[in-house]
Design an enzyme around this catalytic site. Structure first.
Site, PDB file in Angstrom:
ATOM      1  N   ASN A 138       3.503 -14.053   8.704  1.00 12.86           N
ATOM      2  CA  ASN A 138       3.424 -15.450   8.141  1.00 12.86           C
ATOM      3  C   ASN A 138       2.933 -16.237   9.127  1.00 12.86           C
ATOM      4  O   ASN A 138       3.422 -17.527   9.506  1.00 12.86           O
ATOM      5  CB  ASN A 138       4.704 -15.853   7.476  1.00 12.86           C
ATOM      6  CG  ASN A 138       4.735 -15.268   6.202  1.00 12.86           C
ATOM      7  OD1 ASN A 138       4.067 -14.103   5.534  1.00 12.86           O
ATOM      8  ND2 ASN A 138       5.777 -15.833   5.270  1.00 12.86           N
ATOM      9  N   ARG A 270       5.823  -2.153   0.893  1.00 12.66           N
ATOM     10  CA  ARG A 270       6.854  -2.198  -0.410  1.00 12.66           C
ATOM     11  C   ARG A 270       6.507  -1.316  -1.452  1.00 12.66           C
ATOM     12  O   ARG A 270       5.090  -0.948  -1.938  1.00 12.66           O
ATOM     13  CB  ARG A 270       7.074  -3.799  -0.605  1.00 12.66           C
ATOM     14  CG  ARG A 270       7.553  -4.802   0.280  1.00 12.66           C
ATOM     15  CD  ARG A 270       7.591  -6.213  -0.089  1.00 12.66           C
ATOM     16  NE  ARG A 270       5.994  -6.686   0.162  1.00 12.66           N
ATOM     17  CZ  ARG A 270       5.747  -8.003   0.152  1.00 12.66           C
ATOM     18  NH1 ARG A 270       6.797  -8.961  -0.171  1.00 12.66           N
ATOM     19  NH2 ARG A 270       4.556  -8.292   0.122  1.00 12.66           N
TER      20      ARG A 270
END
Length: 396
Positions: A138, A270
């Site tokens: 990020n 994930r």
């Protein structure tokens, strides 16, 4: 401040031995890779201990068992798109001082931590998410370093330059032997240790290194040694980007969202992010590659191949909005692409929280339909840039 570039030179003397790993290696190459990775992981553990020992010492002094959590925010709590001039103001320097206070002893920063209110307090964690301190995710760390370079240029205060060099040291030290970067460093394990293109992580680092190596504007103060080291790191990163471009038979396609740090193959993140071609993440890579001056024939062909893959795999005549379990027919819709694409067949592929993999968006749970962007129109923008670039650099 002068000592930090020398420290970088020492650390990079090891890193300079590293070469990007090929998916197929000889026995001697494999042994070399294993040695290099062992040395890399030892450095990671070194920095992890420094961070851990620092916070433990603070807690012991204050008589606390657990660190206090700083305030959460979606990004950093302030607009990071600031000019050098802004850091001549009291508000700009107030923010710069807060950034310095939240720099970990190892040299990085957290994400989703509010750095707009007050400096980090003794006994306070360096970020809100334990496993993302420090991180490059990020735009964390790369953003803070860009701002601290501007703060130093505006003020000449050594505290900002020292923090900048410390952070650049971490980025250079965190570069894998093969030229990529993990999501977090020091390493935390699991999918976070993969070479990460997701969320433009590696693109953001490469842009920062490019700016530092050029030494323009806010980066004019950077020492010649560090400029040379960032140039070498950027060259190695681009080489690794080229080696991670996925082959489909004898044709190049695009990239995965993350790649194994040793084999370079697309890797699982994930549960709902399977090994696959990643259309959105590859946009960031392709866009950066097209900024390179005097591209090599290999780089030119890699860019043409990626653009050709996008053209061949676009979805026409449909739209999709988050939450929908099916595409909607629309003859006027701009082209779109599935976010993830099967590595061999180029079929759109979707995942779910339980690790299930589907080829039909209608099989995805409503929670993931609502919470994830399964289609993207972002490649359209980069293909427009490619059309101009291709006129200058025709296929070899």
């Amino acid at each position: 401040m002068k000592k930090l570039p020398l420290l970088l030179a020492g650390l990079l003397s090891l890193a300079g031995l590293y070469a990007c790993t090929s998916p197929t290696q000889s026995t001697s190459d494999t042994a070399s890779t294993q040695r290099d990775m062992a040395a890399y992981r030892a450095r990671s553990e070194h920095w992890k201990k420094i961070d851990t020992d620092f916070i433990r010492a603070e807690l012991a002094t204050l008589g606390l068992k657990e660190p206090k959590k700083p305030a959460y925010t979606k990004e950093f709590g302030f607009d990071p798109k600031q000019s050098v001039e802004w850091f001549k103001t009291a508000e700009g320097q107030r923010i710069a001082n807060i950034l310095v206070s939240f720099q970990t002893p190892s040299g990085g920063w957290s994400k989703r931590t509010d750095m707009s209110q007050q400096p980090r307090q003794p006994g306070e964690a360096f970020g809100v998410e334990e496993h993302y301190i420090p991180t490059f995710d990020n735009a964390a760390t790369s953003t803070q370093l860009d701002l601290l370079a501007k703060a130093y240029t505006a003020t000449g205060k050594a505290i900002y330059a020292d923090a900048f060099y410390k952070g650049i040291n971490l980025i250079l030290d965190a570069q894998y032997p093969n030229g990529g970067w993990p999501q977090n460093y020091p390493l935390v394990g699991s999918y976070h240790d993969h070479i990460t293109y997701n969320d433009a992580l590696m693109r953001d680092i490469m842009v920062l290194l490019d700016n530092v190596s050029k030494g323009d504007g806010a980066f004019a103060f950077v020492s010649s040694d560090v400029k040379a080291q960032t140039t070498a790191a950027l060259d190695k990163a681009i080489d690794c980007v080229l080696k991670t471009q996925v082959h489909q038979g004898d044709q190049l396609s695009i990239w995965g969202a993350q790649h194994d740090a040793v084999t370079l193959a697309p890797a699982q993140a994930r549960a709902y992010e399977m090994p696959s071609l990643a259309t959105t993440e590859s946009v960031f890579i392709l866009e950066f590659l097209m900024t390179r001056p005097n591209p090599s024939p290999e780089l030119i062909n890699a860019i043409h191949a990626a653009a050709a893959w996008y053209e061949a795999n676009k979805i026409l005549g449909y739209t999709w909005k988050r939450g929908d379990s099916a595409l909607t027919a629309d003859a006027d819709a701009e082209p779109m692409w599935s976010r993830f694409v099967d590595l061999k067949t180029n079929r759109p592929v979707f995942g779910d929280r339980d690790g299930s993999v589907y080829y039909d968006i209608g099989q995805v749970s409503q929670e993931r339909l609502d919470g994830y962007a399964w289609f993207s129109t972002a490649p359209n923008k980069v293909l427009k840039k490619y059309a101009k670039w291709a006129k200058k650099y025709p296929r070899q």
